[in-house]
Design an enzyme around this catalytic site. Structure first.
Site, PDB file in Angstrom:
ATOM      1  N   TYR A   1      10.598  36.751 -31.054  1.00  0.00           N
ATOM      2  CA  TYR A   1      10.040  35.701 -31.916  1.00  0.00           C
ATOM      3  C   TYR A   1       9.879  36.224 -33.339  1.00  0.00           C
ATOM      4  O   TYR A   1      10.285  35.567 -34.311  1.00  0.00           O
ATOM      5  CB  TYR A   1       8.694  35.235 -31.379  1.00  0.00           C
ATOM      6  CG  TYR A   1       7.952  34.316 -32.325  1.00  0.00           C
ATOM      7  CD1 TYR A   1       8.330  32.982 -32.453  1.00  0.00           C
ATOM      8  CD2 TYR A   1       6.894  34.783 -33.106  1.00  0.00           C
ATOM      9  CE1 TYR A   1       7.669  32.133 -33.340  1.00  0.00           C
ATOM     10  CE2 TYR A   1       6.231  33.948 -33.986  1.00  0.00           C
ATOM     11  CZ  TYR A   1       6.622  32.626 -34.094  1.00  0.00           C
ATOM     12  OH  TYR A   1       5.965  31.800 -34.974  1.00  0.00           O
TER      13      TYR A   1
ATOM     14  N   SER B   1       6.514  33.166 -40.346  1.00  0.00           N
ATOM     15  CA  SER B   1       5.300  33.642 -39.684  1.00  0.00           C
ATOM     16  C   SER B   1       4.722  34.804 -40.473  1.00  0.00           C
ATOM     17  O   SER B   1       5.449  35.732 -40.843  1.00  0.00           O
ATOM     18  CB  SER B   1       5.602  34.096 -38.249  1.00  0.00           C
ATOM     19  OG  SER B   1       4.477  34.748 -37.679  1.00  0.00           O
TER      20      SER B   1
END
Length: 315
Positions: A203, A188
């Site tokens: 996350y 990410s």
């Protein structure tokens, strides 16, 4: 020239440093243009005739599957929804009728060990040259860490960390024997572009693990002919990101996958979609405190909308 000679030595030194800085920036821009628009993609079939994709039924994973099939690769698709797996495989076969496809139903959040055994059995004897570790879960919406329930906590670690790690281990052995292969782990951009990712702490931490895991494997196995890469997308219009429409800075899954395919086999860490790399460059110029304050406000707004949706469901 006479004007320059009349300047003090320290001034000439500063001018020289300024020239070197400008030259360095210019060369970086030229290199970026070459990589993004001119550098030829690698022949992916040189790694092997099969590619394994996890999470191939939606978003980035689905787009990757189509792109790999378009390059003449056969596919092993691993997902948790049998109906969606069938739809995706039927659609790919309809478009690329020479593509061989094997599908496996694996829920990484529940039967991971059993699923890993199933993957081992399925790929035994197959020339799997490319692995796309795309499977992942995120928060339903932004929330503080103390609001993360035990199930979500376990799912994030099991799917994002343990799942990616164990699937990598399954394919790596055969790649080492053949001395070729490419492993692409989807991370990410938030873990690199943003100094922190508030209200998505767990996350972001799992994706930071993917980034470091990939970098270490890249160094460990590059001399064995195995190219390990972590791709760091920013905004992509997928169900997991809750972004419905693509735009200039928000990539569509197909647009992202087309760009991502061209990067396989090159840098150990990359942001393939070109507008994402532009955002990354601008973000690096701003103070971390400014970015953190702005992103916290964004995430608090996402959290507020999520709470409103939850309250409406309970009515």
């Amino acid at each position: 020239m006479e004007t320059l000679k009349s300047q003090p030595l320290w001034m000439l030194f500063l001018l020289f440093l300024g020239f070197l800085s400008l030259l360095k920036s210019f060369l970086k821009i030229l290199n970026w243009v070459f990589i993004v628009f001119l550098r030829p993609p690698k022949n992916l079939k040189k790694y092997g005739s099969w590619a394994l994709v996890t999470g191939p039924t939606d978003g980035i994973g689905k787009a990757f599957a189509f792109q790999l099939a378009s390059k003449g690769l056969n596919l092993v698709l691993v997902g948790r929804n049998p109906d969606k797996l069938k739809d995706v495989s039927d659609t790919i076969r309809g478009k690329f009728n020479q593509t061989q496809i094997k599908t496996m139903v694996v829920d990484f959040s529940h039967d991971l060990d059993q699923g890993i055994d199933k993957i081992k059995e399925t790929i035994d004897g197959l020339d799997v040259g490319i692995l796309i570790n795309n499977v992942g879960v995120s928060y339903p919406y932004a929330r503080f860490f103390h609001e993360v329930d035990d199930k979500l906590l376990c799912d994030l670690i099991r799917v994002n960390v343990e799942g990616t790690t164990k699937v990598t281990g399954v394919v790596l052995g055969a790649m080492i024997k053949r001395k070729k292969g490419a492993i692409v782990n989807i991370g990410s951009g938030a873990t690199v572009v943003l100094p922190s990712d508030p209200l998505y702490a767990l996350y972001a931490a799992t994706k930071a693990y993917i980034d470091q895991f990939s970098r270490c494997l890249y160094v460990e196995y590059k001399k064995s002919g195995i190219d390990v890469q972590c791709q760091l997308p920013l905004y992509v219009a997928t169900k997991m990101s809750s972004l419905r429409r693509s735009s200039f800075f928000i990539a569509s899954p197909d647009g992202y996958a087309r760009a991502a395919i061209r990067y396989i086999g090159y840098e150990p860490r990359c942001t393939p979609y070109w507008t994402h790399s532009v955002l990354w460059a601008f973000a690096s110029l701003l103070p971390e405190s400014v970015i953190e304050a702005w992103w916290l406000r964004v995430c608090l707004a996402i959290r507020k909308k999520g709470h409103l949706k939850d309250s409406r469901k309970k009515l």
